[in-house]
Design a protein around this motif. Structure first.
Motif, short mmCIF file in Angstrom:
data_model
loop_
_atom_site.label_atom_id
_atom_site.label_comp_id
_atom_site.label_asym_id
_atom_site.label_seq_id
_atom_site.Cartn_x
_atom_site.Cartn_y
_atom_site.Cartn_z
N LEU A 13 90.55 23.83 -19.99
CA LEU A 13 89.97 24.82 -19.10
C LEU A 13 88.91 24.19 -18.20
CD1 LEU A 13 89.57 27.86 -21.52
CD2 LEU A 13 91.22 27.63 -19.65
N ALA A 14 88.06 23.35 -18.81
CA ALA A 14 87.01 22.69 -18.02
C ALA A 14 87.63 21.75 -17.01
CB ALA A 14 86.06 21.94 -18.95
N GLY A 15 88.66 21.03 -17.43
CA GLY A 15 89.32 20.10 -16.51
C GLY A 15 89.92 20.80 -15.32
N ALA A 16 90.54 21.94 -15.54
CA ALA A 16 91.14 22.70 -14.45
C ALA A 16 90.07 23.18 -13.48
CB ALA A 16 91.92 23.89 -15.01
N ALA A 17 88.95 23.65 -14.03
CA ALA A 17 87.86 24.12 -13.17
C ALA A 17 87.24 22.97 -12.38
CB ALA A 17 86.80 24.81 -14.02
N LEU A 92 81.08 19.64 -13.93
CA LEU A 92 80.50 20.87 -13.42
C LEU A 92 79.04 20.96 -13.83
CD1 LEU A 92 83.32 23.38 -14.43
CD2 LEU A 92 82.87 22.53 -12.12
N GLN A 93 78.24 21.66 -13.01
CA GLN A 93 76.88 21.97 -13.45
C GLN A 93 76.97 22.76 -14.76
OE1 GLN A 93 73.94 21.01 -12.43
NE2 GLN A 93 74.75 19.81 -10.70
N ASP A 94 76.09 22.45 -15.69
CA ASP A 94 76.25 23.03 -17.03
C ASP A 94 74.89 23.16 -17.72
OD1 ASP A 94 77.04 23.76 -19.59
OD2 ASP A 94 78.81 22.46 -19.55
N GLU A 95 74.30 24.34 -17.56
CA GLU A 95 72.98 24.60 -18.16
C GLU A 95 73.04 24.56 -19.68
OE1 GLU A 95 69.48 28.03 -18.11
OE2 GLU A 95 71.26 28.22 -16.84
N ILE A 96 74.12 25.05 -20.26
CA ILE A 96 74.24 25.06 -21.71
C ILE A 96 74.32 23.65 -22.25
CG2 ILE A 96 75.67 25.78 -23.67
CD1 ILE A 96 76.50 28.22 -22.02
N PHE A 97 75.15 22.82 -21.64
CA PHE A 97 75.28 21.43 -22.07
C PHE A 97 73.93 20.72 -21.98
CE2 PHE A 97 76.33 16.96 -21.65
CZ PHE A 97 77.41 16.79 -22.51
N ALA A 98 73.21 20.94 -20.88
CA ALA A 98 71.90 20.31 -20.72
C ALA A 98 70.92 20.78 -21.80
CB ALA A 98 71.34 20.62 -19.33
N ASN A 99 70.95 22.08 -22.10
CA ASN A 99 70.10 22.59 -23.17
C ASN A 99 70.44 21.96 -24.51
OD1 ASN A 99 68.05 24.77 -22.65
ND2 ASN A 99 69.75 25.66 -21.50
N LEU A 100 71.72 21.78 -24.77
CA LEU A 100 72.14 21.20 -26.04
C LEU A 100 71.73 19.74 -26.15
CD1 LEU A 100 75.69 22.81 -26.32
CD2 LEU A 100 73.67 23.39 -27.68
N MET A 101 71.71 19.03 -25.03
CA MET A 101 71.20 17.66 -25.04
C MET A 101 69.74 17.64 -25.45
SD MET A 101 69.26 15.23 -23.22
CE MET A 101 69.18 15.73 -21.49
#
Length: 264
Positions: A13-17, A92-101
């Motif tokens: 899904l992420a790859g398609a987006a 993609l910009q990813d606030e959740i991923f950044a928070n998890l880092m």
């Protein structure tokens, strides 16, 4: 524990987006419609619940323990995002991923944090708006602070973590004070390592001296970048010790890393 099936679905899904957005050089804005957008909104809701739970906890130690308990629930997502970026070369910009880092750093999962930070830095992904510093500065500040705290408490902290943070941020614009603290932390840990080598009968005779010389280079660099970083005493100690030792031939380059021109 990562679920391969769910991680694969997230990656697809992420790859398609990502491919639909097609941004090069900087992570593209997230799509507002489609399966990937729905998946992300569900994750955002889950993350919002977890953040609300953390806000009810006053103790920093208890918050860290709770984050450590929550993080495995996002393993599939993290793996999926990284897999999609590896396959496409985009993100993609990813606030959740950044928070998890950030959470990975908070709980001391440095290896995982560095892998995520590499993705964030490579694709110019923004940190959440509550953070005032850039991802590179934030990474350096956090790792350096943890290392200096460990040094002060005589706790263990691998110098390799600092070296990895340095390598990841090498080409990024970072405040001099932050870079100074990184060099300070490396220098302090190398000083301690030199003392250990002195007591290690299996170490080569030149090993403590080599560690001290390397430590002195980092501490002097820290002082160049920030004269108030608190390393004058250590520089004096190392200078006096090294004056008593035989002079070794100079090698090309001060460290194994390329010359850091971002500080000048």
């Amino acid at each position: 524990m990562t679920s391969p099936a769910r991680a694969h679905r997230i990656a697809v899904l992420a790859g398609a987006a990502i491919l639909a957005a097609g941004s090069i050089g900087r992570a593209a804005d997230r799509p507002q419609e489609g399966k990937e957008a729905t998946e992300y909104e569900l994750l955002r809701a889950k993350f919002g619940v977890h953040r609300a739970q953390l806000k009810q906890i006053e103790s920093t130690e208890d918050k860290i323990a709770k984050k450590r308990e929550m993080l495995p629930e996002y393993d599939d997502y993290i793996y999926g995002v990284l897999s999609a970026a590896e396959d496409s070369g985009l993100a993609l910009q990813d606030e959740i991923f950044a928070n998890l880092m950030v959470w990975q750093l908070d709980v001391g999962n440095f290896s995982s944090a560095f892998t995520m930070a590499e993705h964030i830095l490579e694709h110019n992904i923004d940190l959440p708006t509550r953070f005032k510093s850039s991802p590179a500065t934030f990474l350096i500040d956090t790792v350096s602070t943890a290392a200096i705290k460990a040094y002060t408490l005589s706790d263990e902290f691998p110098v390799e973590h600092l070296q990895r943070a340095s390598a990841l941020t090498f080409t990024h614009d970072v405040f001099d004070q932050a870079r100074a603290n990184l060099h300070k932390a490396i220098g302090l840990l190398l000083m301690r390592e030199a003392d250990r080598l002195m007591d290690n009968k299996e170490a080569s005779v030149s090993a403590p001296s080599a560690a001290r010389r390397e430590a002195l280079k980092h501490l002097r660099r820290a002082y160049e970048l920030n004269t108030n970083c608190g390393v004058k005493k250590e520089i004096g100690v190392l200078t006096r010790l090294l004056k008593k030792e035989p002079v070794e031939p100079e090698t090309n380059g001060e460290t194994d890393a390329p010359a850091d021109t971002s500080d000048t």
